[in-house]
Design a protein around this motif. Sequence first.
Motif, PDB file in Angstrom:
ATOM      1  N   ALA A 179       4.385  -4.674   1.365  1.00 43.80           N
ATOM      2  CA  ALA A 179       4.087  -3.929   2.859  1.00 43.80           C
ATOM      3  C   ALA A 179       2.638  -4.164   3.229  1.00 43.80           C
ATOM      4  O   ALA A 179       2.387  -4.191   4.548  1.00 43.80           O
ATOM      5  N   GLY A 180       1.683  -4.568   2.365  1.00 36.52           N
ATOM      6  CA  GLY A 180       0.285  -5.069   3.073  1.00 36.52           C
ATOM      7  C   GLY A 180       0.385  -6.011   3.841  1.00 36.52           C
ATOM      8  O   GLY A 180      -0.891  -6.149   4.599  1.00 36.52           O
ATOM      9  N   LYS A 181       1.214  -7.011   3.924  1.00 35.44           N
ATOM     10  CA  LYS A 181       1.381  -8.011   4.659  1.00 35.44           C
ATOM     11  C   LYS A 181       2.085  -7.566   6.193  1.00 35.44           C
ATOM     12  O   LYS A 181       1.764  -8.345   6.961  1.00 35.44           O
ATOM     13  N   ILE A 182       2.488  -6.364   5.996  1.00 40.75           N
ATOM     14  CA  ILE A 182       2.973  -6.112   7.752  1.00 40.75           C
ATOM     15  C   ILE A 182       1.862  -5.712   8.556  1.00 40.75           C
ATOM     16  O   ILE A 182       0.960  -4.899   8.086  1.00 40.75           O
ATOM     17  N   PRO A 238       3.918  -3.590  14.908  1.00 42.01           N
ATOM     18  CA  PRO A 238       4.625  -2.188  14.914  1.00 42.01           C
ATOM     19  C   PRO A 238       6.172  -2.268  14.414  1.00 42.01           C
ATOM     20  O   PRO A 238       6.770  -3.273  14.629  1.00 42.01           O
ATOM     21  N   VAL A 239       6.594  -1.267  13.940  1.00 47.60           N
ATOM     22  CA  VAL A 239       7.912  -1.213  13.281  1.00 47.60           C
ATOM     23  C   VAL A 239       8.558   0.293  13.425  1.00 47.60           C
ATOM     24  O   VAL A 239       7.634   1.427  13.704  1.00 47.60           O
ATOM     25  N   MET A 240       9.683   0.272  14.015  1.00 46.06           N
ATOM     26  CA  MET A 240      10.295   1.698  14.179  1.00 46.06           C
ATOM     27  C   MET A 240      11.493   1.817  12.888  1.00 46.06           C
ATOM     28  O   MET A 240      12.069   0.683  12.802  1.00 46.06           O
ATOM     29  N   VAL A 241      11.784   2.941  12.370  1.00 44.51           N
ATOM     30  CA  VAL A 241      12.429   3.123  11.363  1.00 44.51           C
ATOM     31  C   VAL A 241      13.487   4.203  11.644  1.00 44.51           C
ATOM     32  O   VAL A 241      13.035   5.351  11.982  1.00 44.51           O
ATOM     33  N   LEU A 242      14.727   3.976  11.492  1.00 46.09           N
ATOM     34  CA  LEU A 242      15.794   5.291  11.670  1.00 46.09           C
ATOM     35  C   LEU A 242      16.725   5.327  10.180  1.00 46.09           C
ATOM     36  O   LEU A 242      16.903   4.149   9.774  1.00 46.09           O
ATOM     37  N   GLN A 243      16.952   6.560   9.932  1.00 44.09           N
ATOM     38  CA  GLN A 243      17.565   6.953   8.556  1.00 44.09           C
ATOM     39  C   GLN A 243      18.239   8.097   8.684  1.00 44.09           C
ATOM     40  O   GLN A 243      17.893   9.016   9.362  1.00 44.09           O
ATOM     41  N   GLY A 244      19.380   8.025   8.063  1.00 47.33           N
ATOM     42  CA  GLY A 244      20.432   9.138   7.754  1.00 47.33           C
ATOM     43  C   GLY A 244      19.894   9.650   6.365  1.00 47.33           C
ATOM     44  O   GLY A 244      20.071   9.084   5.395  1.00 47.33           O
ATOM     45  N   ALA A 245      19.598  10.973   6.448  1.00 55.77           N
ATOM     46  CA  ALA A 245      19.288  11.799   5.104  1.00 55.77           C
ATOM     47  C   ALA A 245      20.301  11.896   3.993  1.00 55.77           C
ATOM     48  O   ALA A 245      20.037  11.833   2.744  1.00 55.77           O
ATOM     49  N   ASP A 249      11.456   6.097   3.312  1.00 53.71           N
ATOM     50  CA  ASP A 249      10.265   6.979   3.313  1.00 53.71           C
ATOM     51  C   ASP A 249       8.950   6.306   2.716  1.00 53.71           C
ATOM     52  O   ASP A 249       7.922   6.308   3.352  1.00 53.71           O
ATOM     53  N   GLU A 250       9.413   5.533   1.728  1.00 52.54           N
ATOM     54  CA  GLU A 250       8.111   4.675   0.985  1.00 52.54           C
ATOM     55  C   GLU A 250       7.970   3.629   1.991  1.00 52.54           C
ATOM     56  O   GLU A 250       6.390   3.349   1.870  1.00 52.54           O
ATOM     57  N   ILE A 251       8.662   2.785   2.787  1.00 54.89           N
ATOM     58  CA  ILE A 251       8.065   1.815   3.527  1.00 54.89           C
ATOM     59  C   ILE A 251       7.104   2.379   4.568  1.00 54.89           C
ATOM     60  O   ILE A 251       6.247   1.647   4.974  1.00 54.89           O
ATOM     61  N   VAL A 252       7.710   3.189   5.150  1.00 52.29           N
ATOM     62  CA  VAL A 252       6.859   3.992   6.314  1.00 52.29           C
ATOM     63  C   VAL A 252       5.604   4.350   5.731  1.00 52.29           C
ATOM     64  O   VAL A 252       4.587   4.144   6.249  1.00 52.29           O
ATOM     65  N   ALA A 253       5.532   4.974   4.527  1.00 55.88           N
ATOM     66  CA  ALA A 253       4.247   5.615   3.849  1.00 55.88           C
ATOM     67  C   ALA A 253       3.193   4.432   3.980  1.00 55.88           C
ATOM     68  O   ALA A 253       1.918   4.338   4.117  1.00 55.88           O
ATOM     69  N   ALA A 254       3.807   3.519   3.369  1.00 56.74           N
ATOM     70  CA  ALA A 254       3.101   2.212   3.026  1.00 56.74           C
ATOM     71  C   ALA A 254       2.319   1.674   4.033  1.00 56.74           C
ATOM     72  O   ALA A 254       1.200   1.115   4.349  1.00 56.74           O
ATOM     73  N   MET A 255       3.199   1.512   5.508  1.00 58.32           N
ATOM     74  CA  MET A 255       2.685   0.872   6.626  1.00 58.32           C
ATOM     75  C   MET A 255       1.737   1.847   7.143  1.00 58.32           C
ATOM     76  O   MET A 255       0.739   1.604   7.714  1.00 58.32           O
ATOM     77  N   GLN A 256       1.999   3.136   7.140  1.00 60.83           N
ATOM     78  CA  GLN A 256       0.789   4.179   7.752  1.00 60.83           C
ATOM     79  C   GLN A 256      -0.176   4.150   7.071  1.00 60.83           C
ATOM     80  O   GLN A 256      -1.501   4.066   7.604  1.00 60.83           O
ATOM     81  N   LYS A 257      -0.375   3.828   5.841  1.00 60.43           N
ATOM     82  CA  LYS A 257      -1.486   3.725   4.927  1.00 60.43           C
ATOM     83  C   LYS A 257      -2.113   2.649   5.314  1.00 60.43           C
ATOM     84  O   LYS A 257      -3.503   2.515   5.422  1.00 60.43           O
TER      85      LYS A 257
END
Length: 637
Positions: A559-562, A565-572, A583-591
């Motif tokens: 994910a450090g290479k991203i 901008p990215v949009m992610v949609l997910q069903g719980a 959750d994890e890829i979003v957190a990594a990108m936000q970091k």
Amino acid sequence: MKKVFPFLILSGLFLLACKQEKQAETPKEVKQYTIEQFYKNLRIGSGSFSPDETKLLVHSDESGIFNLYEINLADAARRQVTNSTQDSYFAVDYVPGTNEMLYSADKGGNEISHVYLLKPDGTSQDLTPGEKEKADFYGWTLDKKAMFYGSNKRNPQFFDVYKMKVGEWKPAIIYQNDEGLDVSGISWDEKTLALQKTITTSENQLFLYDVASKKSKEVSDPAKPGNYNASGFSKDGKYFFYITNADKEFAYLVQYDLATGERKTLFETNWDVMYSYVSENEKYRVIAINEDGKNSLIIQDNATGAKVDFPAIPDGDVLAVEISRSEKLMRLTVGTSKAPGNIYVYNFETKELKKLTETLNPEINPADLVSAQVVRYKSFDGLEIPAIYYKPLTASANNKVPAMVWVHGGPGGQSRVGYFSLIQYMVNHGYAVLAVNNRGSSGYGKTFYKMDDLNHGDKDLKDCVWGKKWLQSQDYIDTAKIGIIGGSYGGYMTMAAMAFEPNEFKVGVDIFGVTNWLRTLKSVPPYWESFRKALYAELGDPTTADSVRLYNISPLFHAGKIKNPVMVLQGANDPRVLQVESDEIVAAMQKNNVPVEYVVFPDEGHGFVKKENEIKGYGGIVTFLDKYLKGEGKVMN
């Protein structure tokens, strides 16, 4: 021939051949429609004939989620039968000889589906009430006095076959599945079962199981490996039918003599036979062909083999068909590029074709929508890649438009000519969409189909990049404004593109995509056990040395290479791609301070079915693209 993995397909994104050339059409001004207008369209499915053949039982989302409806054949009037506000109900069939109905439903998209009985007084009975029981309707007995269904209540990993008598509704097991085989047919005399054993995603074995002796006989030819799929038994007990691609590029229909073992090819062409069956009294045979991303349908006189003519529907893609028990009527579900599937009824005696539904929102002028084209382009190694293309009517060399590469689910799925509100919404708002059928997609022969085995995130991803290059060769495309979007496996491809080809796509839209293959392959639900080994053969076994490659192709660990901008949609409630993947890829990108928009729906699973959620999620996609692709939003390269 199917390699569409049951846990990675994107519900609802079902997506001739013409040589691609630069489009010279005069641009046209069109009215732009809101996301709310696009989701005032109706989606209507199923279509079983009532016992007296005066009505059809369907499901429709006109209430906001799917409920049951009856359509009167005389005047096309539609009556709502159920009034669920929480979970979608999907029509199964009328109960023969009664005024009762069967339907299927799960809880919030968790895919633990049950079979329900709807009584005339409006009350429902759960016929398969086990808390963790997943059940699927298999069909009726010859005398229509009992139903067959599959259930994993005894062993969560495998589906046994049960029989329930109408009116009594008490389950009786008729086949205990201890070997992880898939039941794909029951003979009319109930003496024989068709069983399939998955070897790989492109190979399986087909057996006939004698219920009395509990012994099996292989129908598939060990010397001719391939896909073998059951396609029914004749009512006189003489023949078994199956579809295979053994020794051929494309799947064809075979008749197998149960007494002698003699095989006879009944139908083949230079495309895959998708399915085939005979009508109630075997007067007609239906054959569906996957012809370059679009269904073609053949109806034969089963006695003579002669083709039965019926009216063509312009731009029509026949998605499903059912012949009534009297064999006088045929229900067709037909989609086009510009409207969701509509239901028609054809009368074999009068030759009348009657349209029963209008699924497109009347506020939308179909002239403002785009017809899909099949195009082909060369990939990095010269391989020809088929794709479904949607060009905005407003595009021209003087009015360049941004574009999105769309990647289907699967792996092994196929983008097809057809209607999807999100794609038409994007195109209506000025985005060209190229839905690629990268190597590994179904529908183009078994050689093409196997080309991505143990190679995901590499050559298939390059096919998407070369799709972008094809878009850049069109003089009406803004070559600096191209993104990538996909759902499920297509969501994985989106994130792989953002991580492994970070300079290629300006934005990515990931709709519940896999980001950590090690976890996903270890966390498949127990009822996919019969498919697990084939899945590992296709993608890799996370418990072996394959884990190194799976780590290397998982976007989460890179994910450090991203940077874009990215949009992610997910069903719980998604059981196929767990929420933690997003959750994890979003957190990594936000970091890493990458612009991210994240939308989670607490009441959806693998595929969104509630209109309010589709409006929020899919409307948000175009808002995101307007900001970061079309507009001047922050882009980090």
